[in-house]
Motif scaffolding. Structure first.
Motif, short mmCIF file in Angstrom:
data_model
loop_
_atom_site.label_atom_id
_atom_site.label_comp_id
_atom_site.label_asym_id
_atom_site.label_seq_id
_atom_site.Cartn_x
_atom_site.Cartn_y
_atom_site.Cartn_z
N UNK A 90 8.33 -17.65 -35.84
CA UNK A 90 7.25 -18.62 -35.83
C UNK A 90 7.61 -19.85 -36.66
N UNK A 91 8.24 -19.64 -37.81
CA UNK A 91 8.65 -20.77 -38.66
C UNK A 91 9.68 -21.64 -37.95
N UNK A 92 10.59 -21.02 -37.21
CA UNK A 92 11.59 -21.80 -36.47
C UNK A 92 10.95 -22.58 -35.32
N UNK A 93 9.97 -21.98 -34.67
CA UNK A 93 9.26 -22.68 -33.59
C UNK A 93 8.46 -23.85 -34.18
N UNK A 94 7.86 -23.65 -35.34
CA UNK A 94 7.15 -24.74 -36.00
C UNK A 94 8.11 -25.90 -36.29
N UNK A 95 9.29 -25.59 -36.77
CA UNK A 95 10.29 -26.63 -37.06
C UNK A 95 10.73 -27.33 -35.76
N UNK A 96 10.87 -26.57 -34.68
CA UNK A 96 11.22 -27.15 -33.39
C UNK A 96 10.12 -28.12 -32.93
N UNK A 97 8.86 -27.68 -33.03
CA UNK A 97 7.74 -28.55 -32.63
C UNK A 97 7.71 -29.81 -33.48
N UNK A 98 7.99 -29.66 -34.77
CA UNK A 98 8.01 -30.82 -35.66
C UNK A 98 9.08 -31.82 -35.23
N UNK A 99 10.27 -31.31 -34.93
CA UNK A 99 11.36 -32.19 -34.47
C UNK A 99 11.03 -32.81 -33.11
N UNK A 100 10.53 -32.00 -32.20
CA UNK A 100 10.26 -32.48 -30.83
C UNK A 100 9.21 -33.59 -30.82
N UNK A 101 8.20 -33.46 -31.69
CA UNK A 101 7.11 -34.44 -31.72
C UNK A 101 7.31 -35.51 -32.81
N UNK A 102 8.49 -35.53 -33.43
CA UNK A 102 8.78 -36.52 -34.49
C UNK A 102 8.51 -37.93 -33.98
N UNK A 103 7.75 -38.69 -34.76
CA UNK A 103 7.45 -40.07 -34.42
C UNK A 103 6.28 -40.24 -33.47
N UNK A 104 5.79 -39.16 -32.87
CA UNK A 104 4.64 -39.25 -31.96
C UNK A 104 3.35 -39.20 -32.76
N UNK A 105 2.36 -39.96 -32.30
CA UNK A 105 1.03 -39.92 -32.89
C UNK A 105 0.02 -39.67 -31.77
N UNK A 106 -1.14 -39.14 -32.15
CA UNK A 106 -2.17 -38.89 -31.15
C UNK A 106 -2.98 -40.16 -30.89
N UNK A 107 -4.05 -40.03 -30.14
CA UNK A 107 -4.85 -41.20 -29.73
C UNK A 107 -5.48 -41.94 -30.91
N UNK A 108 -5.57 -41.25 -32.06
CA UNK A 108 -6.19 -41.91 -33.23
C UNK A 108 -5.16 -42.21 -34.32
N UNK A 109 -3.87 -42.08 -33.99
CA UNK A 109 -2.83 -42.47 -34.93
C UNK A 109 -2.36 -41.41 -35.89
N UNK A 110 -2.80 -40.17 -35.72
CA UNK A 110 -2.39 -39.07 -36.59
C UNK A 110 -1.09 -38.48 -36.05
N UNK A 111 -0.14 -38.09 -36.92
CA UNK A 111 1.09 -37.47 -36.42
C UNK A 111 0.76 -36.32 -35.46
N UNK A 112 1.38 -36.34 -34.29
CA UNK A 112 1.02 -35.41 -33.22
C UNK A 112 1.22 -33.95 -33.63
#
Length: 170
Positions: free
Chosen positions: A4-26
């Motif tokens: 689970x920790x490795x998948x969390x790190x993968x998600x963090x890398x994959x969504x790096x620099x992305x923000x949601x519709x209100x500007x929060x890190x995705x």
């Protein structure tokens, strides 16, 4: 297989620099979805972390499998991933398709609950807020009917307790 920790790190890398519709890190969104699914085991939490990776990043389902993401998790991610046609009809069809898979339905319920939070919606323009609220409300009717009410309540208590009265009819 990834933890689970490795998948969390993968998600963090994959969504790096992305923000949601209100500007929060995705990544905050996918972590909130995963938190709502954590009571049902690490694989559902992993699916929550990765639920938008195939749709919103360069990662493919095959990339996830090659990285060591459990096949069950990848299948759930595929089930909740939007088809290229983004029309309202396509979304309604997607919700009906997702509702046929109990695990995918729970992931989409957690996603919907987080997207429906009043604090997140408050950052949107009124017209968009109202359009999305109606879209999410219609999806909840289909998704909640397809899932065990106790599981839905568990997700809502964690992700968006304001929706509990809607679930219980109170």
């Amino acid at each position: 297989m990834m933890t689970l920790a490795e998948v969390d790190a993968l998600a963090d890398r994959a969504h790096a620099g992305q923000v949601d519709k209100i500007g929060v890190p995705y990544v905050e969104h996918v972590r909130a979805v995963a938190a709502g699914l954590a009571p049902f085991g690490p694989e559902l939490a992993m699916a929550g972390l990765l639920h938008d990776v195939v749709e919103d990043t360069a990662w493919t389902a095959e990339d996830l499998r090659a990285a060591g993401v459990p096949d069950r998790v990848v299948r759930i991610v595929e089930a909740v991933t939007n088809e290229p046609d983004g029309s309202p009809t396509a979304y309604e069809e997607k919700i009906r398709r997702v509702a046929r898979d109990p695990d995918a339905a729970l992931v989409k319920i957690a996603d919907n609950a987080h997207n429906s939070r009043a604090d997140r919606a408050a950052g949107l323009p009124p017209e968009q807020r109202e359009r999305l609220a109606a879209k999410y409300r219609a999806a909840r009717r289909v998704l909640w009917a397809a899932a065990d009410p106790a599981r839905v309540a568990t997700v809502l208590r964690i992700v968006n307790p304001d929706l509990l009265p809607e679930l219980t009819g109170a």
